[in-house]
Write a protein that holds these residues in place. Sequence first.
Motif: not given
Length: 241
Positions: A37-50, A197-207
């Motif tokens: 329920w918190t507002d999205l903030d692009l300056s914050q690290p990636i969270g569970m609901f980002t 590298f490619l697998r790391a960025v692919r996995d990170g994109a999933c969040d």
Amino acid sequence: MRKLHVTLRRLVLLAVLLSLLLLGYAVVRQRPQDMPWTDLDLSQPIGMFTGRKLTALTGDAAQCRALLDRAGVDYVAVQPGGADQCAYSDAVRLRAEKDAIALAPASVAPSCPVVAALKLWEWQVVQPAAQRIYGQPVRSMRHLGSYSCRRMYGRSAGDYSEHATADALDVAGFTLADGRSISVLRDWKGEGEDAQFLRAVRDGACDLFSTVLSPDYNAAHRDHFHLDQAERGATGWRACR
């Protein structure tokens, strides 16, 4: 009827307990971005609901652009275009910024929610992975386009692709600061640092994206990552392959 009431009470109790656990987790770790329920903030690290919050920006172009403004992203809003199933209204084009990853070609204009996710991916996933693996940043990202008025897989019938509303981007590769090129088509397979590298960025994109499809999905994606912010109703299911 009594069993139904008992079941409902249990479900309510579980929901309350889950909310309390999430609240406790966020308070202890001081990570408000982990709360739904918190507002999205692009300056914050990636969270569970980002990721879900980014997808929810679809349909609220003003809020999305305000987030980009607050994050200091330099962009220009694109006039609405297309028609019917291929209409788009919230596309933005990134301007060149010092130390930011340049899109190649630079003329691409994905939807604002895709761009917001793309910037978080750059800041929180791509550049940290490049520094960790190569000891240098990524300077540009090659893509195969965003807007394309077509159905999924180019079929003559069936659902329209997210590309039909500029709500997707196909990423084909990256270029590092020293000019080294990394290609999804060429470098995905193997155990070397490029594949890592490619697998790391692919996995990170999933969040961050509603859908992430890579060469692991099928042959149609052997040369790119498909990233989109598809809306999927109340269930909000996400795809990561």
